[in-house]
Motif scaffolding. Sequence first.
Motif, PDB file in Angstrom:
ATOM      1  N   PRO A   1      74.042  64.722  44.620  1.00 18.43           N
ATOM      2  CA  PRO A   1      73.485  64.206  43.590  1.00 18.43           C
ATOM      3  C   PRO A   1      72.584  62.792  44.026  1.00 18.43           C
ATOM      4  N   THR A   2      71.325  62.595  43.585  1.00 19.50           N
ATOM      5  CA  THR A   2      70.527  61.779  44.184  1.00 19.50           C
ATOM      6  C   THR A   2      69.841  61.326  42.974  1.00 19.50           C
ATOM      7  N   LEU A   3      69.610  59.916  42.999  1.00 19.99           N
ATOM      8  CA  LEU A   3      68.987  59.095  42.000  1.00 19.99           C
ATOM      9  C   LEU A   3      67.265  59.087  42.164  1.00 19.99           C
ATOM     10  N   LEU A   4      66.689  59.823  41.393  1.00 27.01           N
ATOM     11  CA  LEU A   4      65.085  59.609  41.373  1.00 27.01           C
ATOM     12  C   LEU A   4      64.733  58.374  40.422  1.00 27.01           C
ATOM     13  N   ALA A   5      64.387  57.306  40.668  1.00 23.74           N
ATOM     14  CA  ALA A   5      64.146  56.186  39.910  1.00 23.74           C
ATOM     15  C   ALA A   5      62.670  55.748  39.927  1.00 23.74           C
ATOM     16  N   VAL A   6      62.151  55.254  38.765  1.00 23.57           N
ATOM     17  CA  VAL A   6      60.854  55.233  38.643  1.00 23.57           C
ATOM     18  C   VAL A   6      60.399  53.956  37.764  1.00 23.57           C
ATOM     19  N   ALA A   7      59.491  53.061  37.928  1.00 25.24           N
ATOM     20  CA  ALA A   7      59.003  52.085  37.256  1.00 25.24           C
ATOM     21  C   ALA A   7      57.583  51.960  37.153  1.00 25.24           C
ATOM     22  N   ALA A   8      56.820  51.571  36.160  1.00 19.47           N
ATOM     23  CA  ALA A   8      55.375  51.685  35.913  1.00 19.47           C
ATOM     24  C   ALA A   8      55.136  50.806  34.668  1.00 19.47           C
ATOM     25  N   ARG A   9      53.892  50.216  34.864  1.00 19.71           N
ATOM     26  CA  ARG A   9      53.272  49.646  33.733  1.00 19.71           C
ATOM     27  C   ARG A   9      52.380  50.572  32.979  1.00 19.71           C
ATOM     28  N   VAL A  10      52.626  50.648  31.817  1.00 21.26           N
ATOM     29  CA  VAL A  10      51.670  51.535  30.988  1.00 21.26           C
ATOM     30  C   VAL A  10      51.126  50.665  29.885  1.00 21.26           C
ATOM     31  N   GLY A  11      49.671  50.483  29.758  1.00 19.11           N
ATOM     32  CA  GLY A  11      49.214  49.572  29.105  1.00 19.11           C
ATOM     33  C   GLY A  11      49.871  47.988  29.349  1.00 19.11           C
ATOM     34  N   PRO A  12      50.562  47.449  28.107  1.00 17.78           N
ATOM     35  CA  PRO A  12      51.107  46.319  28.235  1.00 17.78           C
ATOM     36  C   PRO A  12      52.792  46.189  28.441  1.00 17.78           C
ATOM     37  N   ALA A  13      53.307  47.372  28.545  1.00 20.79           N
ATOM     38  CA  ALA A  13      54.705  47.679  28.687  1.00 20.79           C
ATOM     39  C   ALA A  13      54.987  47.940  30.110  1.00 20.79           C
ATOM     40  N   ARG A  14      56.325  47.280  30.712  1.00 21.56           N
ATOM     41  CA  ARG A  14      56.891  47.795  31.826  1.00 21.56           C
ATOM     42  C   ARG A  14      58.032  48.536  31.502  1.00 21.56           C
ATOM     43  N   LEU A  15      57.875  49.962  32.003  1.00 24.70           N
ATOM     44  CA  LEU A  15      58.858  50.848  31.603  1.00 24.70           C
ATOM     45  C   LEU A  15      59.598  51.445  32.864  1.00 24.70           C
ATOM     46  N   ILE A  16      60.891  51.779  32.568  1.00 24.16           N
ATOM     47  CA  ILE A  16      61.521  52.263  33.861  1.00 24.16           C
ATOM     48  C   ILE A  16      62.396  53.587  33.158  1.00 24.16           C
ATOM     49  N   ASP A  17      62.683  54.412  34.239  1.00 25.19           N
ATOM     50  CA  ASP A  17      63.282  55.891  33.815  1.00 25.19           C
ATOM     51  C   ASP A  17      63.847  56.312  35.169  1.00 25.19           C
ATOM     52  N   ASN A  18      64.822  57.430  35.087  1.00 28.67           N
ATOM     53  CA  ASN A  18      65.316  57.926  36.330  1.00 28.67           C
ATOM     54  C   ASN A  18      66.036  59.074  35.831  1.00 28.67           C
ATOM     55  N   ARG A  19      66.503  59.853  36.830  1.00 26.49           N
ATOM     56  CA  ARG A  19      67.086  61.117  36.865  1.00 26.49           C
ATOM     57  C   ARG A  19      68.045  61.476  38.069  1.00 26.49           C
ATOM     58  N   ILE A  20      69.197  61.781  37.788  1.00 27.27           N
ATOM     59  CA  ILE A  20      69.992  62.408  38.957  1.00 27.27           C
ATOM     60  C   ILE A  20      69.498  63.944  39.266  1.00 27.27           C
ATOM     61  N   LEU A  21      69.160  64.002  40.486  1.00 21.61           N
ATOM     62  CA  LEU A  21      68.764  65.378  41.108  1.00 21.61           C
ATOM     63  C   LEU A  21      69.862  65.929  41.836  1.00 21.61           C
ATOM     64  N   GLU A  22      70.138  67.325  41.767  1.00 23.66           N
ATOM     65  CA  GLU A  22      71.137  67.846  42.552  1.00 23.66           C
ATOM     66  C   GLU A  22      70.330  69.376  43.114  1.00 23.66           C
ATOM     67  N   ALA A  23      70.672  69.332  44.251  1.00 25.62           N
ATOM     68  CA  ALA A  23      69.989  70.834  44.707  1.00 25.62           C
ATOM     69  C   ALA A  23      71.045  72.011  44.385  1.00 25.62           C
ATOM     70  N   ALA A  24      70.657  72.903  44.154  1.00 25.16           N
ATOM     71  CA  ALA A  24      71.397  74.113  43.923  1.00 25.16           C
ATOM     72  C   ALA A  24      72.194  74.619  45.216  1.00 25.16           C
TER      73      ALA A  24
END
Length: 283
Positions: free
Chosen positions: A259-282
């Motif tokens: 299990p590995t956390l892929l995390a992202v943050a970015a400014r899109v227009g005036p908003a700073r947004l974050i998101d993430n996903r737990i990835l896991e190899a088959a």
Amino acid sequence: MRIVRTVADVRAAVRDARSRGASIGLVPTMGALHDGHLSLVRAARAANGLVVMSLFVNPTQFGPNEDLAAYPRDEERDARLAEDAGVDVLFAPPVAEVYPQGFATSIHVAGLTDVLDGASRGAGHFDGVATVVTKLFQMVAPDDAYFGQKDAQQVLVIRRLVRDLDMPVTVVACPTVREPDGLAMSSRNVYLDPESRERATALNRALDAAEREVAEGRTDAAAVLAAASAVLGAAGIEPEYLELRSPDDLREVARVAGPTLLAVAARVGPARLIDNRILEAAP
């Protein structure tokens, strides 16, 4: 639903509930409620006799150039949504109730707060989060406290805080709630104009691309991050960070092996947004 604004009043409500044998669930929020918040309320409602929601825009977790003044506030709307979702007590204190004159204490969680959002937003961000959460736990004394997995780093910080300070609170992380097009629900989504709103869906699509890469057997960090970065680049988005980390301690990883956390943050227009996903190899 009762609305209370002082520590004395919220404690009185909790004492009364405990005298009747009820457990206490706390949903900390900064308002601007959406269905992500309300999913936390539903989880708290299913497991506890008394549900307390805090409604407090915490000034200590905002940096000097961040959106404290502009952060969306609509207590009447939030109260209506909270009551409909099953909140029993809405704790909406003024700033002076949480940080009285002369307040001089800050909580720092070492080791988890200098990467990802800690690096992007500054070390003081998570000090502010840890301090206000500690105060809320002291004020409400919940059995369970509910947070969204969208804020994965915040959940780790709070779990470490609870463990290190022997707090008798169970931290419950609930799944990220998304719009039909995949955009993670966030109070800051209200900043997005239609064009930015469309571009913002690239964050979730980037996570999807990374997940496909892993599912197809390409688990090297460079390949996984390149797949996600390509989606962001096509949408004209330059991330503040896009990183693979251990979901337990946020150390960098070179390959998706468990299990590995892929995390992202970015400014899109005036908003700073974050998101993430737990990835896991088959296997």
